[in-house]
Design an enzyme around this catalytic site. Structure first.
Site, short mmCIF file in Angstrom:
data_model
loop_
_atom_site.label_atom_id
_atom_site.label_comp_id
_atom_site.label_asym_id
_atom_site.label_seq_id
_atom_site.Cartn_x
_atom_site.Cartn_y
_atom_site.Cartn_z
N ARG A 61 33.70 78.87 9.97
CA ARG A 61 32.88 79.65 9.41
C ARG A 61 33.26 79.50 7.79
O ARG A 61 34.82 80.07 7.49
CB ARG A 61 32.85 80.97 9.73
CG ARG A 61 32.13 80.89 11.42
CD ARG A 61 32.36 82.41 11.76
NE ARG A 61 31.72 82.40 13.24
CZ ARG A 61 31.65 83.27 14.26
NH1 ARG A 61 32.22 84.58 13.92
NH2 ARG A 61 31.40 82.94 15.29
N HIS B 294 26.34 86.51 26.14
CA HIS B 294 27.58 86.32 25.33
C HIS B 294 28.68 86.99 25.77
O HIS B 294 28.60 88.31 25.88
CB HIS B 294 27.31 86.06 23.89
CG HIS B 294 26.03 85.37 23.31
ND1 HIS B 294 26.16 84.38 22.89
CD2 HIS B 294 24.90 85.87 23.75
CE1 HIS B 294 25.07 84.05 22.37
NE2 HIS B 294 23.95 85.11 22.84
N ASP C 173 34.95 81.64 24.39
CA ASP C 173 33.50 81.92 24.26
C ASP C 173 33.07 81.81 25.84
O ASP C 173 33.71 80.89 26.66
CB ASP C 173 32.64 81.00 23.52
CG ASP C 173 31.53 81.66 22.81
OD1 ASP C 173 31.51 82.85 23.09
OD2 ASP C 173 31.15 81.08 21.82
N HIS D 293 29.31 82.16 28.31
CA HIS D 293 27.75 82.40 28.50
C HIS D 293 27.67 82.52 30.03
O HIS D 293 27.97 81.78 30.59
CB HIS D 293 26.87 81.59 27.58
CG HIS D 293 27.11 81.39 26.21
ND1 HIS D 293 28.18 80.87 25.62
CD2 HIS D 293 26.52 82.38 25.31
CE1 HIS D 293 28.00 81.10 24.22
NE2 HIS D 293 27.12 82.08 24.31
N CYS E 85 27.16 78.94 21.04
CA CYS E 85 26.23 79.12 22.16
C CYS E 85 24.96 78.17 22.09
O CYS E 85 24.33 77.77 22.99
CB CYS E 85 25.69 80.48 21.79
SG CYS E 85 25.74 81.17 20.07
N GLN F 143 37.29 80.36 19.45
CA GLN F 143 36.51 81.34 20.53
C GLN F 143 36.75 81.38 21.87
O GLN F 143 36.54 80.02 22.28
CB GLN F 143 35.09 81.48 19.94
CG GLN F 143 34.89 82.03 18.72
CD GLN F 143 33.26 82.44 18.69
OE1 GLN F 143 32.54 81.59 19.01
NE2 GLN F 143 32.86 83.67 18.24
N LYS G 6 24.81 95.46 23.21
CA LYS G 6 26.07 94.91 23.61
C LYS G 6 27.27 96.14 23.93
O LYS G 6 27.11 97.26 23.59
CB LYS G 6 26.66 94.15 22.33
CG LYS G 6 26.93 94.99 21.04
CD LYS G 6 27.42 94.42 20.00
CE LYS G 6 27.66 95.11 18.68
NZ LYS G 6 28.52 94.45 17.66
#
Length: 579
Positions: A298, A446, A318, A320, A269, A316, A400
């Protein structure tokens, strides 16, 4: 606490009581219910092994048959200390109870435990249970603390439910993606490379490519742009985003580059935010929908790593979305619709939403939280998904939606997440120029659809028990010549199949047809084309389906048309999910 949680927590007490009857010098810690059962943590001189489960279960049955009442007693702190004087872990747990709160013990027979409850009326109500597993667990989860023995069990309201659950567990063991990955040669994790880091083999890589190609195509169709960002970033980026303050223990150690600290990225992000900030944005540009298959890193503790479900490097899917307040509800509705479409395309028909709302400590104006939460709930309703609300369960930076899907054997998996973020737009001072000529703060959402490619691949492998439908199968067709006389004809067939993008191989090994068929079955190849002297002379193929058996002879062009139709429809109807 639900009735089932109460029953399972009560069974945990009975299990602890049985262990105390059977073993000397037992130190007790905690015994909560879990999503699929319960556990209790013990410290005792002897090592409990699976060979002991039957003996412990027999003692539990005795306690249940004795039908002891669960009796609650409230005591003073001094009384509690006296009762727990020989239980060092319980004394520490007692210290966790704030001054002024009730301190309660529950008794069933001779067993007494520090516990907030609640419990069932008596042990006689517990008639369907089983001890499942034993594992090590650090006290309070800290590696510097003593290792306790965690005894896992499960319990249900009746024996039928227990039998169904145990059957599901048995089926899950057959479908374990780590086992299937080895059998089907999909991926591996090497200690020489590092724990939690995945090597994708050709077949696994082929499936992953198919998934990613579909993902990209559908994102472009749905108005997303696909971006790419670096794997590392300077320390000040992660300071601005807050990751170094709140997430540093989950990040790999810094590296020195030209005298400055850089970190491998744990999330994508901040990079997407920086792209947004690279130019002056107008309301006429919004919404901006940016998606990335971004590999992140991670630091997960070694004991938590688990196949593809818990890794240290993963990709991911991902996205946005940056938009105005007027656009937000339609954008979220479209995200929910898109997620639902994707999951159903991959064969997951049961999808449920969980909406998490504003916690006590939160950033952002309450009015924006209310607007965002309303948009999320409206989107769920518009798509007709069943849902539950988790009051106060949102992150501090926004409400969320979590989507959960059920697989072929009824297990529920946490998958897609749609997360509002009021934090990063503030931290990075994001703005757009509105139709009034003034600067405004955009909404930021997200959205991870699969969560990660790795975890999704593991779920998908177990859902199909490794028997992927035609459109996802790494090898769609295997040609089986009866003898060397048909090898040239087999090569002609392979060439024609590959010309139309059908993934095919030929088995040129010496051996009988039954052996070749068996190998193709074990490799879970959807179609086999058997060719002998007659098929070669007639310019045909004999078609065998992995699950339906022989389908008869036909022209190769007719078979190609049939397979292409099945591939185009992304059909899973004819594919059993377990052999």
């Amino acid at each position: 606490m639900s009735d089932l949680d109460r029953l399972r927590h009560s069974t945990a007490h009975v299990m602890a009581a049985a262990v105390c009857r059977l073993y000397d010098n037992v130190q007790l810690d905690i015994g909560p219910s879990t999503d699929d059962g319960f556990y209790y943590d013990f410290d005792l001189p002897e090592r409990i092994t699976p060979d002991d489960f039957e003996r412990i279960e027999a003692e539990m049955k005795k306690i249940i048959d004795e039908d002891h009442e669960f009796v609650c007693k409230t005591v003073s702190r001094d009384e509690a200390k006296e009762l727990l004087k020989d239980q060092k872990y319980k004394l520490e747990r007692l210290a966790d109870i704030p001054e002024g709160e009730d301190i309660t013990f529950y008794t069933c027979g001779e067993f007494m435990d520090l516990c907030a409850g609640p419990h069932v009326e008596s042990t006689g109500k517990l008639r369907a249970f089983k001890i499942m597993n034993i594992a090590g667990s650090y006290y309070r989860g800290h590696e510097t603390n003593p290792m306790l023995q965690r005894l896992y069990g499960t319990a249900f309201t009746n024996p039928k439910q227990l039998r169904l659950f145990l059957k599901q567990i048995e089926e899950a063991q057959k479908r374990d993606h780590r086992k299937l990955a080895k059998e089907l040669d999909l991926f591996s994790i090497s200690e020489n490379v590092g724990p939690g880091l995945v090597n994708w083999h050709p077949k696994g890589g082929r499936i992953r490519t198919l998934i990613e190609d579909f993902w990209r195509k559908e994102h472009y169709k749905n108005g997303y742009d696909i971006i790419f960002t670096p794997h590392i970033g300077k320390a000040n980026l992660w300071e601005t985003s807050g990751h170094l303050d709140f997430y540093r223990e989950g990040m790999f150690a810094a590296m020195d580059v030209d005298g400055q600290e850089y970190f491998t990225k744990p999330m994508n992000c901040p990079f997407h935010v920086e792209i947004y900030k690279s130019g002056l944005r107008s309301y006429r540009e919004l919404p901006l929908r940016w998606a990335e298959l971004g590999t992140v890193y991670r630091y997960e503790k070694a004991g938590t790593l688990h196949g593809l479900f818990r890794v240290r490097g993963f990709t991911q899917d991902d996205a946005h979305i940056f938009c105005t307040v007027e656009q937000i509800e339609d954008e979220v509705k479209e995200v929910i619709r898109f997620c639902n479409f994707i999951w159903k395309t991959f064969g997951f028909t049961e999808v449920k939403a969980y909406l998490s709302t504003r916690p006590e400590k939160a950033v952002g104006e309450k009015a924006r939280w209310d607007q965002a939460t309303q948009s999320l709930e409206s989107a769920i309703k518009a798509e007709g998904l069943p849902y539950e609300i988790d009051e106060g369960g949102g992150a501090f930076y926004g409400p969320k939606i979590d989507l959960k899907v059920k697989d072929a054997i009824g297990r529920e998996w946490q998958t897609s997440t749609i997360q509002f973020d009021f934090n990063l737009p503030e931290r990075f001072d994001l703005k757009y120029i509105g139709d009034d000529g003034e600067a405004h703060r955009p909404y930021m959402v997200h959205r991870a659809l699969f969560g990660s490619i790795e975890r999704f691949f593991g779920i998908l492998t177990e859902h199909y028990a490794g028997g992927f439908p035609v459109w996802l199968a790494p090898e769609q067709v295997r040609v089986l010549p009866l003898s060397d006389e048909q090898l040239d004809y087999a090569d002609e067939i392979i060439s024609k199949l590959r010309d139309v993008d059908i993934r095919a191989t030929v088995d040129k090994k010496q051996g009988k047809l039954n052996g070749k068929v068996k190998n193709a079955q074990l490799d879970k190849v959807p179609y086999m084309l058997i060719i002998g002297k007659q098929e070669m002379e007639n310019g045909q193929v004999a078609v065998r389906h992995r699950l339906k058996g022989m389908q008869g002879e036909c022209a190769l062009d007719d078979f190609i048309a049939q397979l292409k139709k099945e591939e185009l429809e992304k059909s899973t109807v004819d594919m059993e999910v377990s052999d």
